[in-house]
Write a protein that holds these residues in place. Sequence first.
Motif, PDB file in Angstrom:
ATOM      1  N   GLY A  28      -2.083  -2.410  24.527  1.00 15.16           N
ATOM      2  CA  GLY A  28      -1.020  -1.525  25.312  1.00 15.16           C
ATOM      3  C   GLY A  28      -1.796  -0.008  25.136  1.00 15.16           C
ATOM      4  N   ARG A  29      -0.860   0.610  25.935  1.00 15.94           N
ATOM      5  CA  ARG A  29      -1.102   2.384  25.477  1.00 15.94           C
ATOM      6  C   ARG A  29      -0.201   2.989  25.632  1.00 15.94           C
ATOM      7  NH1 ARG A  29      -4.553   4.037  31.068  1.00 15.94           N
ATOM      8  NH2 ARG A  29      -2.444   4.525  31.909  1.00 15.94           N
ATOM      9  N   VAL A  30      -0.227   4.178  25.324  1.00 12.38           N
ATOM     10  CA  VAL A  30       0.859   5.283  25.237  1.00 12.38           C
ATOM     11  C   VAL A  30       0.461   6.573  25.796  1.00 12.38           C
ATOM     12  CG1 VAL A  30       2.109   6.832  23.792  1.00 12.38           C
ATOM     13  CG2 VAL A  30       2.059   4.592  22.738  1.00 12.38           C
ATOM     14  N   ASP A  31       0.981   7.213  26.781  1.00 12.75           N
ATOM     15  CA  ASP A  31       1.025   7.955  27.215  1.00 12.75           C
ATOM     16  C   ASP A  31       1.246   9.238  27.549  1.00 12.75           C
ATOM     17  OD1 ASP A  31      -1.234   7.155  28.691  1.00 12.75           O
ATOM     18  OD2 ASP A  31       0.323   5.770  30.113  1.00 12.75           O
ATOM     19  N   VAL A  32       0.940  10.571  27.327  1.00 16.29           N
ATOM     20  CA  VAL A  32       2.273  11.788  26.891  1.00 16.29           C
ATOM     21  C   VAL A  32       1.247  12.915  27.752  1.00 16.29           C
ATOM     22  CG1 VAL A  32       2.744  13.303  25.579  1.00 16.29           C
ATOM     23  CG2 VAL A  32       2.422  10.550  24.375  1.00 16.29           C
ATOM     24  N   GLY A  33       2.486  13.240  28.432  1.00 19.14           N
ATOM     25  CA  GLY A  33       2.231  14.052  29.407  1.00 19.14           C
ATOM     26  C   GLY A  33       2.868  15.506  29.429  1.00 19.14           C
ATOM     27  N   LEU A  34       2.277  16.596  29.492  1.00 18.09           N
ATOM     28  CA  LEU A  34       3.241  17.852  29.212  1.00 18.09           C
ATOM     29  C   LEU A  34       3.293  18.344  30.388  1.00 18.09           C
ATOM     30  CD1 LEU A  34       1.538  18.540  25.479  1.00 18.09           C
ATOM     31  CD2 LEU A  34       4.006  17.672  26.395  1.00 18.09           C
ATOM     32  N   ASN A  35       3.907  18.764  30.869  1.00 20.61           N
ATOM     33  CA  ASN A  35       4.255  19.988  31.992  1.00 20.61           C
ATOM     34  C   ASN A  35       3.861  21.651  31.303  1.00 20.61           C
ATOM     35  OD1 ASN A  35       4.551  21.907  33.492  1.00 20.61           O
ATOM     36  ND2 ASN A  35       6.506  20.775  34.734  1.00 20.61           N
ATOM     37  N   VAL A  36       2.845  22.063  32.163  1.00 23.88           N
ATOM     38  CA  VAL A  36       1.904  23.738  31.447  1.00 23.88           C
ATOM     39  C   VAL A  36       2.613  24.431  31.923  1.00 23.88           C
ATOM     40  CG1 VAL A  36       0.359  21.943  30.146  1.00 23.88           C
ATOM     41  CG2 VAL A  36      -0.199  22.501  32.254  1.00 23.88           C
ATOM     42  N   ASP A  37       3.143  24.389  33.367  1.00 26.57           N
ATOM     43  CA  ASP A  37       3.934  25.264  34.842  1.00 26.57           C
ATOM     44  C   ASP A  37       4.104  26.857  33.295  1.00 26.57           C
ATOM     45  OD1 ASP A  37       3.003  24.289  36.426  1.00 26.57           O
ATOM     46  OD2 ASP A  37       4.783  23.440  36.900  1.00 26.57           O
ATOM     47  N   LYS A  38       5.260  26.596  32.098  1.00 27.37           N
ATOM     48  CA  LYS A  38       5.398  27.598  31.599  1.00 27.37           C
ATOM     49  C   LYS A  38       4.792  28.429  30.713  1.00 27.37           C
ATOM     50  CE  LYS A  38      10.092  26.058  31.292  1.00 27.37           C
ATOM     51  NZ  LYS A  38      11.678  25.887  30.224  1.00 27.37           N
ATOM     52  N   ALA A  39       2.828  27.488  30.327  1.00 28.63           N
ATOM     53  CA  ALA A  39       1.992  28.115  29.397  1.00 28.63           C
ATOM     54  C   ALA A  39       1.731  29.291  30.465  1.00 28.63           C
ATOM     55  CB  ALA A  39       1.117  26.523  29.051  1.00 28.63           C
ATOM     56  N   ASN A  40       1.390  28.570  31.539  1.00 24.07           N
ATOM     57  CA  ASN A  40       0.459  29.592  32.710  1.00 24.07           C
ATOM     58  C   ASN A  40       1.165  30.377  33.379  1.00 24.07           C
ATOM     59  OD1 ASN A  40      -1.434  27.059  32.699  1.00 24.07           O
ATOM     60  ND2 ASN A  40      -1.091  25.939  34.517  1.00 24.07           N
ATOM     61  N   LYS A  41       2.530  30.600  33.199  1.00 26.09           N
ATOM     62  CA  LYS A  41       2.905  31.687  33.338  1.00 26.09           C
ATOM     63  C   LYS A  41       2.481  32.690  32.647  1.00 26.09           C
ATOM     64  CE  LYS A  41       5.694  34.548  36.253  1.00 26.09           C
ATOM     65  NZ  LYS A  41       5.238  34.729  37.481  1.00 26.09           N
ATOM     66  N   LEU A  42       3.295  32.239  31.360  1.00 28.85           N
ATOM     67  CA  LEU A  42       2.768  33.252  29.992  1.00 28.85           C
ATOM     68  C   LEU A  42       1.402  34.060  30.136  1.00 28.85           C
ATOM     69  CD1 LEU A  42       4.465  34.677  27.189  1.00 28.85           C
ATOM     70  CD2 LEU A  42       3.781  32.553  26.475  1.00 28.85           C
ATOM     71  N   SER A  43       0.325  33.161  29.777  1.00 26.66           N
ATOM     72  CA  SER A  43      -1.008  33.799  30.527  1.00 26.66           C
ATOM     73  C   SER A  43      -0.962  34.554  31.400  1.00 26.66           C
ATOM     74  CB  SER A  43      -2.236  32.399  30.582  1.00 26.66           C
ATOM     75  OG  SER A  43      -1.628  31.439  29.660  1.00 26.66           O
ATOM     76  N   GLU A  44      -0.484  34.426  32.121  1.00 22.33           N
ATOM     77  CA  GLU A  44      -0.830  35.576  33.788  1.00 22.33           C
ATOM     78  C   GLU A  44      -0.156  36.811  33.238  1.00 22.33           C
ATOM     79  OE1 GLU A  44       1.014  33.534  37.195  1.00 22.33           O
ATOM     80  OE2 GLU A  44      -0.345  31.717  36.960  1.00 22.33           O
ATOM     81  N   VAL A  45       1.316  36.425  33.140  1.00 24.58           N
ATOM     82  CA  VAL A  45       2.407  37.902  32.272  1.00 24.58           C
ATOM     83  C   VAL A  45       1.297  38.293  30.885  1.00 24.58           C
ATOM     84  CG1 VAL A  45       4.619  38.613  31.335  1.00 24.58           C
ATOM     85  CG2 VAL A  45       4.307  36.676  33.169  1.00 24.58           C
ATOM     86  N   ALA A  46       1.311  37.629  30.081  1.00 25.15           N
ATOM     87  CA  ALA A  46       0.436  38.692  28.868  1.00 25.15           C
ATOM     88  C   ALA A  46      -0.684  38.629  29.722  1.00 25.15           C
ATOM     89  CB  ALA A  46       0.238  37.535  27.883  1.00 25.15           C
ATOM     90  N   GLY A  47      -1.735  38.668  30.537  1.00 19.94           N
ATOM     91  CA  GLY A  47      -2.569  38.904  30.812  1.00 19.94           C
ATOM     92  C   GLY A  47      -2.576  40.687  31.535  1.00 19.94           C
TER      93      GLY A  47
END
Length: 51
Positions: A28-47
């Motif tokens: 079997g396997r365990v899958d984990v998915g993380l939404n990175v929209d907030k991290a991308n937005k923070l990077s844009e603002v910090a830029g």
Amino acid sequence: MTVSAELLVVSLVSHAIPIKDDMGNVIGRVDVGLNVDKANKLSEVAGCYQM
């Protein structure tokens, strides 16, 4: 693995971890998915504030 926003409407990063039995066979396997929209937005603002 990174999935583009065009494919799923949101950007996400996913990781799959195999589950093995005592003989080393993958059962079997365990899958984990993380939404990175907030991290991308923070990077844009910090830029905006880089000097």
